[in-house]
Each structure stands twice: as structure tokens, then as C-alpha cells.
Motif scaffolding. Structure first.
Motif: not given
Ligand SMILES: CC1=C(/C=C/C(C)=C/C=C/C(C)=C/C=O)C(C)(C)CCC1
Ligand SMILES: [Fe+2]
Length: 547
Positions: A175-177, A243, A411-412, A416
Motif C-alpha cells: 500500500y502506498d501512503e 520508494e 508499515y510506516a 524505507k
């Protein structure tokens, strides 16, 4: 071990209040929703493999320090057909079923052959996926089932093939932001061009396209990668993202399409169409999300079997990615119920232990670098990437930790640079006995264990406004082989790995696979949603047809 694996579970339709000991953090409000196999016998017939079991959804709703538990079988077409016939009539991963014994199986097989691949099961037992505001139970076939996350009711069946040309799709999307879903699948029948397809399902209908209401209709193919072998694509259970890139491992654990087309007539299961080719390489495909093209350099590593990617990120012109890898495919072998039931200790020894491995892939290979030189200049890892004469790059991992599976991260930090892996601890047996927090920076670990306890995948939930990566809690549903000890939801402080609370429920809980946490909206968000709903209703009254 039948007590854990083979026994049919009773569903708990009415929410039951758990007995809470300890203190649940006040901010922890929401629902832990999970999925896994719960029924392995229908009438007189029995599935062969643990991954065949009928999907049983369960949830823990945490509100104001109280916890309510409920469970419900997914009313898939498969479930309904089996229950109606009082026997297994739909084939699953390790069990081939014959729907109608009166019919000539040859005519049936002929139909299957002429369509190459038969219709797959919609017994979605592996995970839960969020698409926009909707939730789906997922497996690895072309079908997923929408569910109501509160009541656990089964809603419509969605066929991926209506929106994107895939016959199989993973149960581990990213999932993206904005909540858009990125997933991968394999197209095995389209014009003989076997390929892997990366696709995106938007969380909401894109601006300017509102006439087509369902986000599914706006699913777009991101990139297609031709399979190295047309008749034998790689099997994969997950993939990695950074990213800007996608990481796909084309591993030599492959599905034989010809075997699949004849499996029914040969009375063989889908699982028997999977083979591990230990003499082959594992190809590492890196796809640039900006250009939607694969990076041209051929990267590879030795043969291995990966089910779960842990995380990946970009650092100093490299992609660093972490996976749980095996030397062979013995894991799938061990989950045959026959192995899990009799002589469990003897039969359930893994021939290779799942290991956390870190790979590094150079994005810009130095043209002047000498053949045989290591192209990785990142100080934080000993993983190597050796330049070869023909321009290929041979990657060798750094072995980080042995004996863990079902990895989760905050997941944040997905895609990254990150530090912590939360996972279930497994040694020579595939069944977890511990929960582990592994610190990649200090290479140290913290563990939780208790006698007779079998923990599920540990899920990380961040504290609202968290500053540190491990500022939050770990949730894990625990079943026990001690009849005196009821199953419970364990809540650990993710920093110290000490127990904050546990919520015991006197129910017939199953050991599950994967799931997610749906945080309750906070007061302000709730108010805003309510006023938006009111506004929508008002605008509906002014002309727009009610939906
Ligand atoms: C039914 C079916 C399949 C099912 C696979 C399943 C159910 C896999 C589960 C994997 C898990 C749980 C892995 C955990 O690490 C295949 C082989 C994709 C293809 C043919 C039809
Ligand atoms: Fe998985």
C-alpha cells in the motif's frame, strides 16, 4: 498436534467479551482482523494439506479497555458447495476434488484441458486486503471475497481477471501512503505468453473519471515481466518495494503449467505441480516505479525459496532488500496434515531453517569496475554483488538471523530504511513457539515465549504520533496445547517486549496466517466523516440518484 492443525473449529458468531488482565493502552482502539484455515474435514472427506482448510475469519475488537472476539467461516462458493454436498467438492492447494462422481471424469477432464486451467477455488484463507474503504479475504487464485470487517459477513466475489489479466495473484499486496494497492500476479493462459504482471488498484476513483464508480475498473497494469519459462513460471508468495522500485524474485520454485492442465485427470493436486530446481538460479528483477520499466542489468543469486519479503529500501545507489529464505521447498511438504498429526516431532523437522537474509543490488553498475569486483559500497552490510564477465551481477546475501517466519515491520517504514523485524520464532519445526523482535542495527533480539503456547504472526500497531520506529504495541493471537489455558490475544510493548495485557477468550480458536489492524477513527476524524456523510446525503437529495 491434531489439536492445533486438523480439528474443525466452531465459529463464534456472537461477540464474546474477553477476560482482560493487565492494562490495554487507552489509545489502542480498533479491530484486529485475521484469516486462516479452520476446517479440514467435511463429512467423511478430509483435506490433505493445512493450507487447504476452509477460511475462518476472526476478529478482536478493542474499545475502551475491553476486547470482544468473534469468528465466522467465509461463506465462499467453495464453502457453500462443500457444506451442501457434505464432502469436499472443490480442489484446493493440496487436495484435488471430484465434484460429481456420477459424471464421466474424462469428459470433465476434457473440458479442463480445452480451457488449459480449471476454475480455481474462492476459499480465501490467507490474508485480508484493504482496497479503499473495502476489505477482502484473499488467497492466491484469481478470486478474492469482499467481507464486512465488523460482522465478518461474506459479500461479493471479485474476479481479478475482470480487471487485469492474471490467473494467480499474491496475498501480500503493498500500500502506498494514499492507500493505493500495488500487487502482482501471474498470467498463465493469455496467448501463450506467460508473464508476471504488477498492477495498481486505486484507493478511490481518480478525478475526472467519476462516471466509473468502482476503483477496480481503474486498475492499471504497472509493468509486465515475461517469464523465463513459458510453461513453468516461478511461484512467489510476496514481493518487495522501496520508494522508487519493486523487487521481484523469479525463484526456481516453479509451477508446471502442463502438469496443472493434466492434474485433474491424473488425480494429482496443484501442489504436486510445484517443483524446486536447486541447480538453477534465482533472478532478481528490479522495476523502476517512475519509468515502469525493469532495470536492464541481470542480477541473480543462488537457488532459494522465499515466501515472505520483509522490507526493502534504497541506500547509496543500491537497493537493500531483506527476505526470509529457505534452502529448499521443505516448508510446504511439512504442512501436509499427515506429517503434522502422527509423530509430529519426527515428521515436522525442517530440512532448512528459515533465515533472514539481506541482499544488496547496485543500481548503477560502475562500467570501469573490474570483473570479479564487489559493486556494493554500502558500509551497513556485508552482502556482495560481483560483476561477471558477461555483464551479469551475482548477489550474495548477508545472513542476519536464523529461525524466524511471518515477518512484520512498522508499515510506516515500508520501503524505507528501517531497523526492526517482528516475527514468529521457528527453529527446526514450522510451528512458531516464540515471538521475536530482531534489531538489525545492533544484531540483537528480544523474545517472548510461554509454555505450550503457539503464537501467530505478530502485528505491529504504532502509538499515535509515534517518534521511534518501535513506539507501539505487538498484537498476536495465541493458541495453547494446554487444555487449561484458553486462547488469548497478547499485547506486548514493542520497545521492551514486555507484556502489557492479555485477553483470554474461552472459544475454539484456530491458528491463523495473516491479517491487519483497523484503527478506529479518532474523535475529530469521526466528526468530519459524519459531516461528509451528511453533506453527501444532502447532495443526493438534490438530484443525484441514491447509491
Ligand atoms: C489453490 C491454488 C494455489 C494455492 C496456494 C496456496 C493456498 C498457498 C498458500 C501459501 C501460504 C499460506 C504460504 C505461507 O507462507 C496455487 C498453488 C497458487 C495455484 C493453484 C491453485
Ligand atoms: Fe504469507
Amino acid at each position: 498436534m491434531d489439536i492445533i492443525f486438523g480439528r474443525n473449529r466452531k465459529e463464534q458468531l456472537e461477540p464474546v467479551r474477553a477476560k482482560v488482565t493487565g492494562k490495554i493502552p487507552a489509545w489502542l482502539q480498533g479491530t484486529l482482523l485475521r484469516n486462516g484455515p479452520g476446517m479440514h474435514t467435511v463429512g467423511e472427506s478430509r483435506y490433505n494439506h493445512w493450507f487447504d482448510g476452509l477460511a475462518l475469519l476472526h476478529s478482536f475488537t478493542i474499545r475502551d479497555g475491553e476486547i470482544y472476539y468473534r469468528s465466522k467461516y467465509l461463506r465462499s462458493d467453495t464453502y457453500n458447495a462443500n457444506i451442501e454436498a457434505n464432502r469436499i467438492v472443490v480442489s484446493e492447494f493440496g487436495t484435488m476434488a471430484y465434484p460429481d462422481p456420477c459424471k464421466n471424469i474424462f469428459s470433465k477432464a476434457f473440458t479442463y484441458l480445452s480451457h488449459t486451467i480449471p476454475d480455481f477455488t474462492d476459499n480465501c484463507l490467507i490474508n485480508i486486503m484493504k482496497c479503499g474503504e473495502d476489505f477482502y479475504a484473499t488467497s492466491e487464485t484469481n478470486y478474492i471475497r469482499k467481507i464486512n470487517p465488523q460482522t465478518l459477513e461474506t459479500l461479493e466475489k471479485v474476479d481479478y481477471r475482470k480487471y487485469v489479466a492474471v490467473n494467480l495473484a499474491t496475498s501480500h499486496p503493498h500500500y502506498d501512503e494514499a492507500g493505493n494497492v500495488l500487487n502482482m500476479g501471474t498470467s498463465i493462459v493469455e496467448k501463450g505468453k506467460t508473464k508476471y504482471v504488477i498492477f495498481k488498484i486505486p484507493a478511490t476513483v481518480p478525478e475526472g473519471k467519476k462516471q466509473e464508480k468502482s476503483p477496480w475498473k481503474h486498475t492499471e497494469v504497472f509493468c509486465s515481466i515475461p517469464s523465463r519459462s513459458l510453461l513453468s513460471p516461478s511461484y512467489y508468495h510476496s514481493f518487495g518495494v522501496t520508494e522508487n522500485y519493486v523487487i521481484f524474485l523469479e525463484q526456481p520454485f516453479r509451477l508446471d503449467i502442463l502438469k496443472m492442465a493434466t492434474a485433474y485427470i491424473r488425480r494429482m493436486s496443484w501442489a504436486s505441480c510445484l517443483a524446486f530446481h536447486r541447480e538453477e538460479k534465482t533472478y532478481i528483477h528490479i522495476i523502476d516505479q517512475r519509468t515502469r520499466q525493469p532495470v536492464q542489468t541481470k542480477f541473480y543469486t543462488d537457488a532459494m525459496v522465499v515466501f515472505h519479503h520483509v522490507n526493502a529500501y534504497e541506500e547509496d545507489g543500491c537497493i537493500v532488500f531483506d527476505v526470509i529464505a529457505y534452502e529448499d521447498n521443505s516448508l510446504y511438504q511439512l504442512f501436509y496434515l499427515a506429517n503434522l498429526n502422527q509423530d509430529f516431532k519426527e515428521n515436522s523437522r525442517l530440512t532448512s531453517v528459515p533465515t533472514l537474509r539481506r541482499f544488496a543490488v547496485p543500481l548503477h553498475a560502475d562500467k570501469n569496475a573490474e570483473v570479479g569486483s564487489n559493486l556494493i559500497k554500502v558500509a551497513s552490510t556485508t552482502a556482495t554483488a560481483l560483476k561477471e564477465e558477461d555483464g551479469q551481477v551475482y548477489c550474495q546475501p548477508e545472513f542476519l538471523y536464523e529461525g524466524l517466519e511471518l515477518p512484520r515491520v512498522n508499515y510506516a517504514y515500508n520501503g524505507k530504511r528501517y531497523r526492526y523485524v517482528f516475527a514468529a520464532g521457528v527453529q527446526w519445526s514450522p510451528i512458531p513457539t516464540k515471538i521475536i523482535k530482531y534489531d538489525i542495527l545492533t544484531k540483537s533480539s528480544l523474545k517472548w515465549r510461554e509454555d505450550d503456547c503457539w503464537p501467530a504472526e505478530p502485528l505491529f500497531v504504532p502509538t499515535p504520533g509515534a517518534k521511534d520506529e518501535d513506539d507501539g504495541v505487538i498484537l498476536s493471537a495465541i493458541v495453547s496445547t494446554d487444555p487449561q489455558k484458553p486462547p488469548f490475544l497478547l499485547i506486548l510493548d514493542a520497545k521492551s517486549f514486555t507484556e502489557l495485557a492479555r485477553a483470554s477468550v474461552d472459544v475454539d480458536m484456530h491458528m491463523d496466517l495473516h491479517g491487519l489492524f483497523i484503527a478506529d477513527m479518532d474523535g475529530d476524524a469521526k466528526k468530519q466523516a459524519a459531516s461528509e456523510e451528511q453533506r453527501d446525503r444532502a447532495s443526493n437529495c438534490h438530484g443525484a440518484p441514491p447509491t
